[in-house]
Design a protein around this motif. Structure first.
Motif, PDB file in Angstrom:
ATOM      1  N   GLU A  27       1.159  -1.227  -0.121  1.00  0.00           N
ATOM      2  CA  GLU A  27      -0.167  -0.188  -0.349  1.00  0.00           C
ATOM      3  C   GLU A  27       0.919   1.568   0.109  1.00  0.00           C
ATOM      4  O   GLU A  27       0.432   2.020  -0.907  1.00  0.00           O
ATOM      5  N   LEU A  41      -5.811  -2.856  -2.432  1.00  0.00           N
ATOM      6  CA  LEU A  41      -4.796  -2.645  -3.276  1.00  0.00           C
ATOM      7  C   LEU A  41      -5.194  -2.702  -4.859  1.00  0.00           C
ATOM      8  O   LEU A  41      -5.360  -2.254  -5.142  1.00  0.00           O
ATOM      9  N   GLN A  58      -8.151  -4.618   3.719  1.00  0.00           N
ATOM     10  CA  GLN A  58      -7.349  -3.858   2.635  1.00  0.00           C
ATOM     11  C   GLN A  58      -6.779  -5.035   0.946  1.00  0.00           C
ATOM     12  O   GLN A  58      -6.271  -3.732   0.399  1.00  0.00           O
TER      13      GLN A  58
END
Length: 328
Positions: free
Chosen positions: A255, A307, A303
């Motif tokens: 990230e 991404l 997450q």
């Protein structure tokens, strides 16, 4: 998820490969190592271990490393009682173009420690000159021996592959086995599909130790070990926990790297595309582990969603950079 460090004995193991095997736990240790570059390339090529030529270590960095390796700790008996001292190098002021360390003896006392400078060790960038001077006599320590050892190591470093370069090569190989780190240090789970590659890894570790030229008292040898892990619900849950811990760190790193590329308006299509492919590879690894662990790994879905957005943005920007070049 609770963070836990496992030991080898924490895993339910079987003695040999069978349909009941989930994979292997692989452990390896590293210590200071120096191998001649030509010999290192020969070992890689002869054993079939993946090899990429490594850059030579900058001489100033090699100097800092070898002087940092000079260390001695000794307990001696005197008429006044036991005496504990340490010998090491620390930074010293030097003019521009010169890197200087001072060899110091630190003696441990009840209330405060005392320090005695034993020598200066220097590297002058112009002319690549290694030197030492201002040697001081000491009853317990011969500063000349320390200076000569630093000089010997410095000459080796210029023609050898060192620990940092070896570590990178080994870690890349471990990554190629879709490994998941399961504890602090170098302990990994290797899925069953990739277990065959472990034998080469362990053999290569043995070759490295056999041809190591870094010798000093107390150095721990390079070592590796592995054991089969039984395929049951308890072990699969342990590996799922390890996957979450390991992948969470990778997700955070990806990230940050992807965000920096976008914020800095990177104009390298190759770098942008490589980052997008790395993100895609991490998603594929997640799917692979869901199959072998027979469970959905949902804890990091948020997450992964972020991404995917970043990967899409990277691809759009890479395409824009390439089309702009064609138009020009």
């Amino acid at each position: 998820m609770e963070r836990k460090n496992y030991q080898m004995q924490d895993f339910a193991a079987v003695r040999e490969d069978s349909a009941e095997v989930l994979g292997k736990v692989l452990y390896f240790s590293l210590s200071s190592i120096l191998i001649e570059r030509e010999k290192f390339a020969e070992l890689c090529e002869g054993s079939g271990f993946p090899y990429r030529p490594t850059r030579r270590t900058a001489l100033a960095d090699a100097f800092r490393t070898v002087t940092g390796d000079i260390y001695k700790r000794e307990l001696v008996h005197t008429d006044d009682g036991p005496l504990l001292y340490k010998v090491y190098c620390r930074d010293n002021k030097a003019p521009g173009g010169c890197v200087s360390r001072e060899l110091v003896k630190e003696t441990v006392h009840e209330e405060t420690n005392s320090y005695k400078k034993l020598a200066n060790i220097s590297f002058t960038k112009e002319g690549s000159l290694f030197s030492y001077d201002n040697l001081v006599y000491d009853a317990q320590v011969d500063p000349l021996d320390c200076c000569l050892e630093a000089q010997r190591l410095f000459e080796l470093y210029q023609n050898c592959v060192s620990r940092r370069q070896v570590e990178t090569l080994l870690e890349n190989y471990v990554d190629s086995m879709r490994a998941v780190k399961i504890a602090r240090g170098r302990m990994y789970f290797i899925p069953r599909d990739y277990m065959a590659k472990i034998a080469l890894f362990e053999d290569f570790i043995g070759l490295l130790e056999q041809h190591n030229q870094y010798t000093r008292p107390g150095r721990a040898p390079l070592d590796s070990n592995s054991m089969f892990v039984v395929d049951d619900a308890k072990q699969r849950d342990k590996m799922a926990g390890a996957f979450y811990r390991s992948t969470r760190r990778e997700l955070t790193e990806y990230e940050e790297r992807a965000t920096r590329l976008i914020q800095n308006n990177s104009q390298s299509a190759a770098i942008l595309e490589r980052m997008a492919l790395a993100i895609q590879g991490l998603e594929q690894k997640k799917s692979y582990y869901e199959d072998i662990l027979k469970q959905e790994l949902h804890e990091l879905d948020g997450q992964f969603t972020s991404l995917r957005y970043l990967a899409g943005e990277l691809r759009i920007r890479a395409a824009g950079v390439r089309s702009g070049r064609k138009a020009a």
